[in-house]
Design a protein around this motif. Structure first.
Motif, PDB file in Angstrom:
ATOM      1  N   ASP A  39     -11.914   3.524   9.409  1.00  0.00           N
ATOM      2  CA  ASP A  39     -13.344   3.627   9.087  1.00  0.00           C
ATOM      3  C   ASP A  39     -13.570   4.405   7.796  1.00  0.00           C
ATOM      4  O   ASP A  39     -14.405   4.035   6.966  1.00  0.00           O
ATOM      5  CB  ASP A  39     -14.105   4.304  10.230  1.00  0.00           C
ATOM      6  N   THR A  40     -12.833   5.498   7.642  1.00  0.00           N
ATOM      7  CA  THR A  40     -12.965   6.332   6.441  1.00  0.00           C
ATOM      8  C   THR A  40     -12.556   5.552   5.204  1.00  0.00           C
ATOM      9  O   THR A  40     -13.275   5.537   4.192  1.00  0.00           O
ATOM     10  CB  THR A  40     -12.113   7.612   6.570  1.00  0.00           C
ATOM     11  N   ILE A  41     -11.414   4.881   5.275  1.00  0.00           N
ATOM     12  CA  ILE A  41     -10.921   4.094   4.140  1.00  0.00           C
ATOM     13  C   ILE A  41     -11.923   3.010   3.770  1.00  0.00           C
ATOM     14  O   ILE A  41     -12.223   2.794   2.592  1.00  0.00           O
ATOM     15  CB  ILE A  41      -9.535   3.489   4.466  1.00  0.00           C
ATOM     16  N   GLU A  42     -12.469   2.343   4.772  1.00  0.00           N
ATOM     17  CA  GLU A  42     -13.421   1.270   4.499  1.00  0.00           C
ATOM     18  C   GLU A  42     -14.669   1.814   3.807  1.00  0.00           C
ATOM     19  O   GLU A  42     -15.172   1.218   2.854  1.00  0.00           O
ATOM     20  CB  GLU A  42     -13.799   0.560   5.795  1.00  0.00           C
ATOM     21  N   ASP A  43     -15.156   2.968   4.254  1.00  0.00           N
ATOM     22  CA  ASP A  43     -16.338   3.571   3.628  1.00  0.00           C
ATOM     23  C   ASP A  43     -16.047   4.070   2.211  1.00  0.00           C
ATOM     24  O   ASP A  43     -16.949   4.136   1.368  1.00  0.00           O
ATOM     25  CB  ASP A  43     -16.868   4.729   4.481  1.00  0.00           C
ATOM     26  N   LEU A  44     -14.793   4.430   1.939  1.00  0.00           N
ATOM     27  CA  LEU A  44     -14.424   4.904   0.602  1.00  0.00           C
ATOM     28  C   LEU A  44     -14.430   3.774  -0.429  1.00  0.00           C
ATOM     29  O   LEU A  44     -14.527   4.014  -1.613  1.00  0.00           O
ATOM     30  CB  LEU A  44     -13.047   5.576   0.625  1.00  0.00           C
ATOM     31  N   GLY A  45     -14.325   2.529   0.032  1.00  0.00           N
ATOM     32  CA  GLY A  45     -14.474   1.409  -0.884  1.00  0.00           C
ATOM     33  C   GLY A  45     -13.196   0.660  -1.202  1.00  0.00           C
ATOM     34  O   GLY A  45     -12.128   0.951  -0.665  1.00  0.00           O
ATOM     35  N   PRO A  46     -13.315  -0.339  -2.088  1.00  0.00           N
ATOM     36  CA  PRO A  46     -12.256  -1.317  -2.320  1.00  0.00           C
ATOM     37  C   PRO A  46     -10.914  -0.751  -2.764  1.00  0.00           C
ATOM     38  O   PRO A  46      -9.873  -1.263  -2.360  1.00  0.00           O
ATOM     39  CB  PRO A  46     -12.834  -2.241  -3.396  1.00  0.00           C
ATOM     40  N   THR A  47     -10.901   0.270  -3.602  1.00  0.00           N
ATOM     41  CA  THR A  47      -9.625   0.830  -4.052  1.00  0.00           C
ATOM     42  C   THR A  47      -8.853   1.383  -2.873  1.00  0.00           C
ATOM     43  O   THR A  47      -7.651   1.142  -2.724  1.00  0.00           O
ATOM     44  CB  THR A  47      -9.865   1.956  -5.080  1.00  0.00           C
ATOM     45  N   PHE A  48      -9.549   2.108  -2.021  1.00  0.00           N
ATOM     46  CA  PHE A  48      -8.914   2.729  -0.868  1.00  0.00           C
ATOM     47  C   PHE A  48      -8.527   1.681   0.168  1.00  0.00           C
ATOM     48  O   PHE A  48      -7.509   1.825   0.857  1.00  0.00           O
ATOM     49  CB  PHE A  48      -9.836   3.805  -0.290  1.00  0.00           C
ATOM     50  N   VAL A  49      -9.330   0.619   0.271  1.00  0.00           N
ATOM     51  CA  VAL A  49      -8.980  -0.483   1.169  1.00  0.00           C
ATOM     52  C   VAL A  49      -7.669  -1.111   0.719  1.00  0.00           C
ATOM     53  O   VAL A  49      -6.782  -1.397   1.527  1.00  0.00           O
ATOM     54  CB  VAL A  49     -10.113  -1.536   1.240  1.00  0.00           C
ATOM     55  N   LYS A  50      -7.521  -1.319  -0.595  1.00  0.00           N
ATOM     56  CA  LYS A  50      -6.269  -1.874  -1.127  1.00  0.00           C
ATOM     57  C   LYS A  50      -5.083  -0.970  -0.771  1.00  0.00           C
ATOM     58  O   LYS A  50      -4.018  -1.445  -0.369  1.00  0.00           O
ATOM     59  CB  LYS A  50      -6.350  -2.020  -2.650  1.00  0.00           C
ATOM     60  N   ILE A  51      -5.267   0.331  -0.947  1.00  0.00           N
ATOM     61  CA  ILE A  51      -4.190   1.266  -0.605  1.00  0.00           C
ATOM     62  C   ILE A  51      -3.909   1.221   0.891  1.00  0.00           C
ATOM     63  O   ILE A  51      -2.757   1.219   1.324  1.00  0.00           O
ATOM     64  CB  ILE A  51      -4.546   2.696  -1.078  1.00  0.00           C
ATOM     65  N   GLY A  52      -4.974   1.133   1.693  1.00  0.00           N
ATOM     66  CA  GLY A  52      -4.810   1.025   3.144  1.00  0.00           C
ATOM     67  C   GLY A  52      -4.044  -0.223   3.537  1.00  0.00           C
ATOM     68  O   GLY A  52      -3.219  -0.201   4.460  1.00  0.00           O
ATOM     69  N   GLN A  53      -4.297  -1.328   2.826  1.00  0.00           N
ATOM     70  CA  GLN A  53      -3.578  -2.569   3.099  1.00  0.00           C
ATOM     71  C   GLN A  53      -2.086  -2.396   2.833  1.00  0.00           C
ATOM     72  O   GLN A  53      -1.247  -2.863   3.606  1.00  0.00           O
ATOM     73  CB  GLN A  53      -4.147  -3.702   2.237  1.00  0.00           C
ATOM     74  N   ILE A  54      -1.760  -1.713   1.746  1.00  0.00           N
ATOM     75  CA  ILE A  54      -0.356  -1.447   1.434  1.00  0.00           C
ATOM     76  C   ILE A  54       0.262  -0.526   2.486  1.00  0.00           C
ATOM     77  O   ILE A  54       1.356  -0.771   2.990  1.00  0.00           O
ATOM     78  CB  ILE A  54      -0.218  -0.828   0.020  1.00  0.00           C
ATOM     79  N   MET A  55      -0.487   0.520   2.857  1.00  0.00           N
ATOM     80  CA  MET A  55       0.016   1.479   3.837  1.00  0.00           C
ATOM     81  C   MET A  55       0.220   0.840   5.212  1.00  0.00           C
ATOM     82  O   MET A  55       1.061   1.275   5.989  1.00  0.00           O
ATOM     83  CB  MET A  55      -0.929   2.680   3.947  1.00  0.00           C
ATOM     84  N   SER A  56      -0.542  -0.225   5.512  1.00  0.00           N
ATOM     85  CA  SER A  56      -0.409  -0.891   6.816  1.00  0.00           C
ATOM     86  C   SER A  56       0.982  -1.486   7.000  1.00  0.00           C
ATOM     87  O   SER A  56       1.409  -1.747   8.126  1.00  0.00           O
ATOM     88  CB  SER A  56      -1.473  -1.983   6.972  1.00  0.00           C
ATOM     89  N   MET A  57       1.683  -1.701   5.899  1.00  0.00           N
ATOM     90  CA  MET A  57       3.022  -2.293   5.971  1.00  0.00           C
ATOM     91  C   MET A  57       4.126  -1.237   5.895  1.00  0.00           C
ATOM     92  O   MET A  57       5.298  -1.576   5.792  1.00  0.00           O
ATOM     93  CB  MET A  57       3.183  -3.316   4.839  1.00  0.00           C
ATOM     94  N   ARG A  58       3.735   0.039   5.919  1.00  0.00           N
ATOM     95  CA  ARG A  58       4.712   1.109   5.725  1.00  0.00           C
ATOM     96  C   ARG A  58       4.929   1.924   6.995  1.00  0.00           C
ATOM     97  O   ARG A  58       4.509   3.073   7.093  1.00  0.00           O
ATOM     98  CB  ARG A  58       4.258   2.018   4.579  1.00  0.00           C
ATOM     99  N   GLN A  59       5.606   1.311   7.974  1.00  0.00           N
ATOM    100  CA  GLN A  59       5.912   2.038   9.208  1.00  0.00           C
ATOM    101  C   GLN A  59       6.952   3.127   8.979  1.00  0.00           C
ATOM    102  O   GLN A  59       7.182   3.951   9.857  1.00  0.00           O
ATOM    103  CB  GLN A  59       6.357   1.074  10.304  1.00  0.00           C
TER     104      GLN A  59
END
Length: 199
Positions: A39-59
């Motif tokens: 939720d926080t990442i989404e509210d922070l906007g597109p740059t953070f969403v992109k970083i979140g997408q990358i982080m989603s693949m980093r177990q």
């Protein structure tokens, strides 16, 4: 063009205040659950969403439940209001929506960090899909990348995590990919080329 970390102009300082306000609003100092992080990442906007997408693949960096939740940033990004979509299209074409389309579905087919798509029918009855870029996305992302470069410099000065993770390399990758995704002319060229090879 690579956003740098040399100075913060008034717009960057304003954006930094927005980021801090969002972090305070989500009370991140008290910790983050997977849902709260998304939720926080989404509210922070597109740059953070992109970083979140990358982080989603980093177990290797995040527990699986956080990666699973961040995976939603690839498929479930909050849509722009249709009023914004209408405004962007009318601004680009310089004419009312009704003079471009016979109809356009206000509910998007999909929404992502940089753009969203809508089904529409042109005045000549051709069915099309319209991809609409979020307003001021390039400037917003460039500003965010510059702010994050400042943060990565501070992490390096503090030592520790900055030695383990190359934040600048991550930011370079995010910015490179984002600029390619924002170039709709290049995307259209690739689509035409794909179509010509697959007839």
């Amino acid at each position: 063009m690579k956003p740098n970390r040399t100075s913060l102009d008034s717009e960057s300082r304003k954006r930094l205040r927005e980021i801090l306000a969002i972090l305070i609003q989500h009370d991140v100092i008290r910790g983050l659950t997977p849902e709260k992080l998304r939720d926080t990442i989404e509210d922070l906007g597109p740059t953070f969403v992109k970083i979140g997408q990358i982080m989603s693949m980093r177990q290797d960096m995040l527990p699986p439940e956080y990666c699973d939740e961040l995976t939603k940033l690839r498929t479930e990004v909050a849509a722009m209001p249709f009023s914004t979509v209408k405004s962007v299209i009318e601004s680009e074409y310089g004419k009312p929506l009704s003079s471009i389309f016979a109809e356009i579905d206000p509910t998007p087919l999909g929404s992502a960090s940089i753009a969203q798509v809508h089904a529409a029918v042109l005045r000549d009855s051709s069915r099309v899909v319209v991809k609409v870029q979020r307003p001021d996305i390039h400037d917003t992302m460039a500003r965010d990348i510059a702010l994050l470069r400042h943060a990565s410099g501070l992490l390096r000065l503090a030592g520790g995590i900055g030695e383990v993770l190359d934040f600048d390399a991550i930011l370079d990758e995010v910015w490179f990919v984002a600029q390619e995704e924002m170039d709709f002319l290049m995307e259209a060229h690739h689509a035409d080329e794909f179509s010509s090879h697959n007839r």
